[in-house]
Every structure is written in structure tokens, then in C-alpha cells.
Enzyme design. Structure first.
Site, mmCIF file in Angstrom:
data_model
loop_
_atom_site.group_PDB
_atom_site.id
_atom_site.type_symbol
_atom_site.label_atom_id
_atom_site.label_comp_id
_atom_site.label_asym_id
_atom_site.label_seq_id
_atom_site.Cartn_x
_atom_site.Cartn_y
_atom_site.Cartn_z
ATOM 1 N N HIS A 257 104.801 -37.699 37.637
ATOM 2 C CA HIS A 257 106.064 -37.180 36.888
ATOM 3 C C HIS A 257 105.677 -36.538 35.892
ATOM 4 O O HIS A 257 106.031 -36.630 34.674
ATOM 5 C CB HIS A 257 107.117 -38.348 36.619
ATOM 6 C CG HIS A 257 108.550 -37.766 36.248
ATOM 7 N ND1 HIS A 257 109.266 -38.584 35.332
ATOM 8 C CD2 HIS A 257 109.248 -36.836 36.487
ATOM 9 C CE1 HIS A 257 110.427 -37.955 35.340
ATOM 10 N NE2 HIS A 257 110.397 -36.744 35.696
ATOM 11 N N CYS A 281 113.154 -35.959 27.091
ATOM 12 C CA CYS A 281 112.272 -36.539 25.974
ATOM 13 C C CYS A 281 111.351 -35.407 25.756
ATOM 14 O O CYS A 281 110.533 -35.481 24.962
ATOM 15 C CB CYS A 281 111.439 -37.706 26.266
ATOM 16 S SG CYS A 281 112.620 -39.199 26.461
ATOM 17 N N GLY A 282 111.857 -34.155 25.939
ATOM 18 C CA GLY A 282 111.125 -32.828 25.548
ATOM 19 C C GLY A 282 109.974 -32.502 26.360
ATOM 20 O O GLY A 282 109.288 -31.466 26.331
ATOM 21 N N THR A 284 110.657 -30.482 29.467
ATOM 22 C CA THR A 284 110.750 -29.210 29.648
ATOM 23 C C THR A 284 110.585 -28.395 28.702
ATOM 24 O O THR A 284 109.759 -27.189 28.707
ATOM 25 C CB THR A 284 112.281 -28.968 30.439
ATOM 26 O OG1 THR A 284 112.340 -29.923 31.597
ATOM 27 C CG2 THR A 284 112.336 -27.316 30.786
ATOM 28 N N ASP A 297 107.973 -30.686 36.206
ATOM 29 C CA ASP A 297 108.553 -31.923 36.589
ATOM 30 C C ASP A 297 107.453 -32.735 37.445
ATOM 31 O O ASP A 297 107.387 -33.942 37.068
ATOM 32 C CB ASP A 297 109.630 -31.678 37.151
ATOM 33 C CG ASP A 297 110.596 -32.949 37.321
ATOM 34 O OD1 ASP A 297 110.687 -33.866 36.300
ATOM 35 O OD2 ASP A 297 111.303 -33.331 38.101
ATOM 36 N N ASN A 393 123.927 -34.382 30.324
ATOM 37 C CA ASN A 393 122.853 -34.100 31.612
ATOM 38 C C ASN A 393 123.304 -32.991 32.269
ATOM 39 O O ASN A 393 122.692 -32.842 33.328
ATOM 40 C CB ASN A 393 122.907 -35.453 32.530
ATOM 41 C CG ASN A 393 121.514 -35.390 33.360
ATOM 42 O OD1 ASN A 393 120.651 -34.853 32.949
ATOM 43 N ND2 ASN A 393 121.784 -36.059 34.425
ATOM 44 N N ARG A 395 122.658 -29.480 33.554
ATOM 45 C CA ARG A 395 121.458 -28.861 34.009
ATOM 46 C C ARG A 395 121.541 -27.257 34.339
ATOM 47 O O ARG A 395 122.464 -26.697 34.894
ATOM 48 C CB ARG A 395 120.926 -29.527 35.281
ATOM 49 C CG ARG A 395 120.671 -31.115 34.875
ATOM 50 C CD ARG A 395 119.283 -31.341 34.919
ATOM 51 N NE ARG A 395 119.107 -32.822 34.273
ATOM 52 C CZ ARG A 395 118.008 -33.396 34.371
ATOM 53 N NH1 ARG A 395 116.992 -32.372 34.602
ATOM 54 N NH2 ARG A 395 117.828 -34.501 33.984
ATOM 55 N N ARG A 426 110.486 -41.238 23.655
ATOM 56 C CA ARG A 426 111.545 -41.058 22.618
ATOM 57 C C ARG A 426 111.483 -42.394 21.843
ATOM 58 O O ARG A 426 111.925 -43.326 22.298
ATOM 59 C CB ARG A 426 113.104 -40.967 23.239
ATOM 60 C CG ARG A 426 114.212 -40.588 22.241
ATOM 61 C CD ARG A 426 115.398 -40.567 23.080
ATOM 62 N NE ARG A 426 115.248 -38.945 23.505
ATOM 63 C CZ ARG A 426 115.972 -37.849 22.970
ATOM 64 N NH1 ARG A 426 116.569 -38.034 21.775
ATOM 65 N NH2 ARG A 426 115.972 -36.856 23.486
HETATM 66 C C1 SPV Z 1 114.647 -36.235 35.682
HETATM 67 O O1 SPV Z 1 115.553 -37.217 35.532
HETATM 68 O O2 SPV Z 1 113.640 -36.896 35.433
HETATM 69 C C2 SPV Z 1 114.904 -35.032 36.257
HETATM 70 C C3 SPV Z 1 115.999 -34.589 37.045
HETATM 71 O O3 SPV Z 1 113.882 -34.129 36.188
HETATM 72 S S1 SPV Z 1 116.242 -35.435 38.198
HETATM 73 O O4 SPV Z 1 116.345 -34.591 39.368
HETATM 74 O O5 SPV Z 1 117.706 -36.057 38.324
HETATM 75 O O6 SPV Z 1 115.160 -36.422 38.469
HETATM 76 MN MN MN Z 2 112.126 -35.209 36.036
#
Ligand code: SPV
Ligand code: MN
Length: 632
Positions: A257, A281-282, A284, A297, A393, A395, A426
Site C-alpha cells: 500500500h 495521513c499525507g 497522496t 496508492d 472522505n 474523493r 498520524r
Molecule cells: C485508502 O483508503 O487507503 C484509499 C482509498 O486509498 S480506498 O479505495 O478506499 O482504499
Molecule cells: Mn490507499
């Protein structure tokens, strides 16, 4: 019939497909020379009973069709910008649902910290939920690649969904690989089946209490139903991550991730980093502030010719929009409002005049539609508190190609060489803003396996609670965390030179609860890490790792942010907080002592760290100024 098993003859497969697919889409499907795929689709349509089936080839016409359908169905609403739409998930479906996401285990059994379910029970239950779930709806079949096609990294995948919004999102976020399927490259692919189930008049899922996300490792298939939120439904994203981790474990590579970024150093030097941070938590924003971006991601890291090399599985970003503002995030901000860019906003506020508004836009919020039906200035929720106009949240879904800093290596079939790995959480009171681990094992254990973070709005539940989130991947693990750690330790043997490991924390607060850093300071941490990878600057040794020298930071703050960096700031930010670190070790030790397959190295490393902390405390006290260590 069960959703994972078709009990009909192959001649029946054809007649079922003929019944559900029109000529054009029948030909499209049959052009993929894979009887197992045909059988799988035939089984699904028989159970879910869609009104039509659309097989995506990835042509521009497919894109136009899917988007139009999504708007016609009311899954997306057109904004005043031609290429931008808004999707609302419904007030009960705004984040990932941990509780109802389960790994199916043959013959049952439990794995610590992982939500599991007996495979037979899970598949029986979910088959029942899929019965007629696509009634009256169009079903999309989407052949995809995770990572550049036809490379050693590629994971092929097929998504089936009855949501045009999910299909539209995937057309932005992933590479469509119909041709690869047609030409027989797509071996050993993974599968996702998603249905929104019954919808109410607002096009929200009616049966939220039957929301289920089941991951079947045996058939490499993920089932998702009665949900719309992309984290629960967009297969190649987090649903694939679980299958990818499992495959990586069996084959000795890492599925993470993590973002992938390039940071420029002196001259033309460019150094690639991956970084794992829990959602919100920063992650992106770090990816966007870097000199080049490959992904924000998910990363696959493999040892190729004894080098750790990485690719992004995606080509788009499903990023948190909350707080995106013109000062701190000028590039994302302008992409999101550029009239020429394709964007799907989700769970923001859509003003009456069609303007998208989110928390971070400098203008006052308008009246309009939001995640909780409607919003107007002064609106309060049932508990009497002001209702946020856009959801925390909320997006955006858009292409990475719009970013001026997109690294051309995003399509490199050999990935990029990773020289640094960052872990961020965080954390208001323990970790310094940036610190380098002593070595790979120390980093994997103290930065990765011991990662904790205060919960954000990306998952359902109370925000702010400190949670154990090793490698920022706990929500997505399909193998025990002990095995996941062991895989990382083992990975070291496959490479000549390991990436340096760093920990970052953008969320330190002072005693009054004020953040100790500006959002943009992370650029300086990146530049420092880049220099450290090449041994260009010295560092201060602390009991928990190496931290920057004050003098190097004054230079970097000045050079990259045009800011003075005071001794007072340095001292506050880089203070070694011994009691908090010792407490953290106690918490982490306790957790792992209850996980039977934890590698013994973890306890050794934690024990050594605790001993170092104690001996520093004996010499310097509980809170140690970095200047004192600097002068040793
Ligand atoms: C996350 O929550 O870590 C994301 C969005 O990148 S999701 O697609 O909801 O996982
Ligand atoms: Mn993610």
C-alpha cells in the site's frame, strides 16, 4: 448453483451467453479464447440475471457509453463542467467497511487481526445475496491489467460489475487490457464480481446491512455486494491488493500500500522512493509534492537482477479531496477545476449552479446536493453539530497523466529502482518528523511492523483513535502479519543493496494541540532523505534512528521553501520523546506476543531499541534536545 461453480455443460454455457449477450458483446467475449472465462460469466449471469451485458474493449466509445449510462442511471450527476461528474455513495456507505470485509478460509480458522470466514459458508451466503441482484441492470465485463501490460509485473484481472460508476472509475484508474486477453497473454488472472444489489430512489444501496466483501484466495476471486464506495467495489484497487499480497507471499515479492515517487538530488540525480501511509495521513499529498510521481496508492516491488524494482498497478488516482486548496496543493487543485480534465468527484457538495465545492475551496460553501442529500449554510445534523458540506472522505477520481510531474517510467515494464522506503503515520506525540532506520531489519520492524496511526475518515468508525496499522496495510492483509514481516525480512536476501528505510510523521503537535509543521515541510524531509540515500549529509544518531542535523535543515528549508528554520522549531520537532517511545514499544510488543508466527527478529529489535532508549534516558533524561546529541 453456486457463484464459484457452474454445474452445466459447455454447450449450455454458449446458450446462456447467447441469451444474455447481444451479438456484438457475445462476439467480444468469445474473442477471448478462454472457456473458463465464458463459463464464469455464464454462471454469473444465470445467478444475477442482468438485463444486458457489455464487454469493454477500452475504445473511446466504451468510455462515452459507460459515462453516459452512469449519468442516465443517476449514479453520477453532471456538473457544470462537461468532463466532470459527481457520485454520491449514500450516507451509510462512505468508506471502507472493515467489519464486513472477510478473507474466506477453507475449513475455517482464524488469523490474528484479520477478519476471516469459513469459505463454504461465505460462498453459500454470498450466492444467496447475488440471486437476481442485477435484475433490470446492465452488467459490465472489464478486462484489465495491473501494472504495465506484458511485463514481469503484470497481474491480469477481470472485473464484472452492474455499476456504471464503478466501470467508469476503472476506465480512469486502470489500463484496459482486452487485447492482451484476446491474444492469450492473460494467464492466471484474478477476478472481481460486484453488484450494488437493490437500489433506492436515490440510487443508493438499499441493503446496506447485507453489504459484504469476501476475498477467496483459492479461486483468486473477490465478491462484493450491496455497496458503492470505491474502496469496497473497485476490484483492481483494494480488493486486488489482498490477492496480490497473497501471490507475492508465495512468489517472494512485495505487494504494498505504497506510493512511488522520484526525488531530485544534486545535478540530474533522481532517486525513487516508495511510501506507505494509512489513508488520510499525507500519502497522496507527498506523492504530489515530489519531483516526479509514478503512483499514489499501490506498488508491486520485485527483485529483478538483484535490484528492488517497482511499478504502480494503477494509472489514475482516487484521492482524498478534503482540504485540497490552492495554496498547499496548487497542482491537484488546478487539475480538479481545469475544464478539460475528466474527474469524478465523490461525496463533495454540488452547488445548485453545478459547481463542485469541497472543504478547501476558498469560496464559502453554497446550497446544493451533498452526501447527506442536501446541504445549506447553517445545516446541522441530528446531534445538533454543524453538518460538513462535503464529507471528510470525499474523493476525486482522475488520470495521473494530468500531473505535470508524471514520471515517464510509469509505463516502464521493468519498473524503477527503489532506493528508499518511507513509512508514515498520524502521530501527535511520539515520532520526530523524519528519521532514518539503522538498517533494513531495524526499519522493517520499527518503522513498518510497528506503525501506528490515529484513525481517519477513510474507514467507518470513530476518528482520532490510535490504531496499530503495520505497513499501513493491516486492512488489506490476506496473510498473517507475522508472515508479511517474514516476507520482508526474506526479501533482503534477494537484493544486492537494500533501500534505506525512513519513518515520517507530519502530525506532531505541541502541548496546546497545534501542529508543529506546515503541510509543505514534507518537501524538505523528502530532500533530506534523498541526500541520505547517497550519503551526502551526516546525521545525528538517536536511540531510534538517524535524524537530520540542524544545519542541513536550515539549508534545505531555505533552498526549497524560502523559509528560515529556527533552532526552536528544530528542537521542538526533533526532541527525542523517550517515555512515549517506551510506551509504544510496550504496546507493540504486547500485540506481537499474541501473534504466534511473529519472527523472532522483531522481539530482538524491539528489545535492543528499548535498551537504547533506557540508557539514553539514564544519561539525558526523558526529553532530549537533538542539540545535546549533536554535540556528543
Ligand atoms: C485508502 O483508503 O487507503 C484509499 C482509498 O486509498 S480506498 O479505495 O478506499 O482504499
Ligand atoms: Mn490507499
Amino acid at each position: 448453483m453456486r457463484i464459484d461453480r457452474a454445474n452445466f455443460e459447455s454447450t449450455d454455457v454458449d446458450s446462456v451467453l447467447r441469451k444474455y449477450l447481444d451479438e456484438e458483446h457475445y462476439i467480444r467475449l468469445k474473442a477471448i479464447p478462454d472457456p473458463e472465462l465464458h463459463r464464469w460469466i455464464a454462471n454469473i449471469v444465470q445467478i444475477t440475471n442482468p438485463s444486458k451485458v457489455y464487454v469493454i474493449k477500452g475504445d473511446p466509445e466504451d468510455f462515452v457509453f459507460v459515462k453516459k449510462k452512469s449519468i442516465e442511471n443517476g449514479e453520477e450527476i453532471q456538473t457544470k463542467y462537461k468532463y466532470k461528474t459527481v457520485h454520491f455513495d449514500g450516507p451509510m456507505d462512505l468508506a471502507r467497511d472493515r467489519g464486513n470485509t472477510r478473507i474466506l478460509i477453507p475449513n475455517g480458522g482464524s488469523i490474528p487481526y484479520i477478519n476471516t470466514l469459513d469459505r463454504e459458508n461465505g460462498l453459500n451466503e454470498i450466492t444467496g445475496l447475488y440471486k437476481n441482484s442485477m435484475n433490470g441492470k446492465m452488467m459490465y465485463v472489464i478486462p484489465l491489467c495491473l501494472g504495465p501490460p506484458r511485463s514481469v509485473f503484470t497481474i491480469y484481472a477481470i472485473q464484472v460489475t452492474d455499476s456504471a460508476y464503478v466501470a467508469h472509475s476503472e476506465l480512469i484508474l486502470y489500463r484496459i487490457c482486452y487485447e492482451e486477453f484476446k491474444q492469450g497473454y492473460a494467464k492466471n488472472y484474478i477476478k472481481f464480481l460486484h453488484s450494488v444489489g437493490e437500489l433506492d430512489e436515490r440510487v443508493w444501496c438499499k441493503n446496506i446491512s447485507n453489504r459484504r466483501i469476501y476475498i477467496d484466495l483459492v479461486d483468486q476471486t473477490v465478491y462484493s455486494i450491496n455497496t458503492e464506495y470505491a474502496g469496497n467495489t473497485v476490484g483492481p484497487k483494494k480488493l486486488a491488493l489482498r490477492l496480490c499480497i497473497y501471490r507475492g507471499y508465495l512468489e517472494n515479492w512485495l505487494c504494498e500500500h505504497m506510493f512511488i515517487i522520484g526525488v531530485k538530488g544534486p545535478g540530474d540525480r533522481i532517486t525513487y522512493f516508495t511510501g506507505a501511509y494509512p489513508a488520510g495521513c499525507g500519502k497522496t499529498s507527498t506523492a504530489m509534492i515530489a519531483d516526479t510521481i509514478i503512483g499514489d496508492d499501490i506498488a508491486i516491488i520485485k527483485a529483478i537482477n538483484n535490484e528492488p524494482r517497482a511499478v504502480n498497478t494503477e494509472i489514475g488516482s482516487f484521492g482524498i479531496i478534503d482540504g485540497v486548496n490552492p495554496k498547499d496543493d496548487p497542482e491537484i487543485y488546478s487539475i480538479l477545476l481545469d475544464p478539460g480534465t475528466e474527474v469524478i468527484f465523490s461525496n463533495i457538495l454540488l452547488c445548485r449552479d453545478g459547481e463542485p465545492w469541497w472543504n478547501g475551496r476558498p469560496e464559502e460553501p453554497c446550497s446544493g446536493l451533498n452526501w447527506n442529500i442536501e446541504w445549506w449554510p447553517g445545516k446541522t445534523s441530528i446531534d445538533g453539530k454543524p453538518e460538513p458540506p462535503s464529507h471528510p472522505n470525499a474523493r476525486f477520481t482522475t488520470y495521473l497523466k494530468y500531473f505535470s510531474r508524471l514520471d515517464p517510467n510509469i509505463d516502464n515494464p521493468n519498473g524503477v529502482l527503489i532506493e528508499g522506503m518511507i513509512f508514515g503515520g498520524r502521530d501527535s506525540d511520539t515520532h520526530v518528523p523524519v528519521e532514518e532506520a539503522f538498517n533494513w531489519v531495524h526499519g522493517i520492524i520499527t518503522k513498518g511492523a510497528a506503525l501506528e496511526s490515529e484513525r481517519t475518515a477513510a474507514v467507518l468508525g470513530t476518528t482520532g483513535v490510535r490504531e496499530f496499522n503495520p505497513f499501513a496495510i493491516l486492512d488489506f492483509l490476506s496473510i498473517s502479519i507475522g508472515k508479511f514481516i517474514e516476507l520482508h525480512l526474506r526479501f533482503r536476501d534477494l537484493i544486492r543493496k537494500e533501500p534505506k528505510i525512513f519513518g515520517v510523521n507530519y502530525f506532531l503537535k505541541d502541548e496546546k494541540g497545534r501542529y508543529l509543521n506546515d503541510k509543505v515541510d514534507k518537501l524538505v524531509w523528502l530532500k533530506w532523505m534523498e541526500l541520505r540515500v547517497h550519503g551526502d549529509v551526516d546525521a545525528v544518531e538517536t536511540p531510534t534512528g538517524y535524524i537530520p542535523l540542524y544545519i542541513d535543515l536550515t539549508d534545505l528549508f531555505n533552498k526549497y521553501l524560502g523559509k528560515e528554520y529556527s533552532e526552536i522549531d528544530y528542537e521542538k520537532q526533533f526532541m527525542i520523546r523517550i517515555p512515549q517511545h517506551i510506551d509504544k514499544i510496550e504496546r507493540i510488543w504486547k500485540i506481537y506476543s499474541e501473534i504466534p508466527d511473529t519472527p523472532v527478529e522483531l522481539f530482538n529489535v524491539l528489545r535492543e531499541q528499548r535498551n537504547r532508549l533506557k540508557s539514553y534516558r539514564d544519561r539525558f533524561g526523558d526529553y532530549i534536545s537533538p542539540f545535546r546529541l549533536d554535540r556528543l
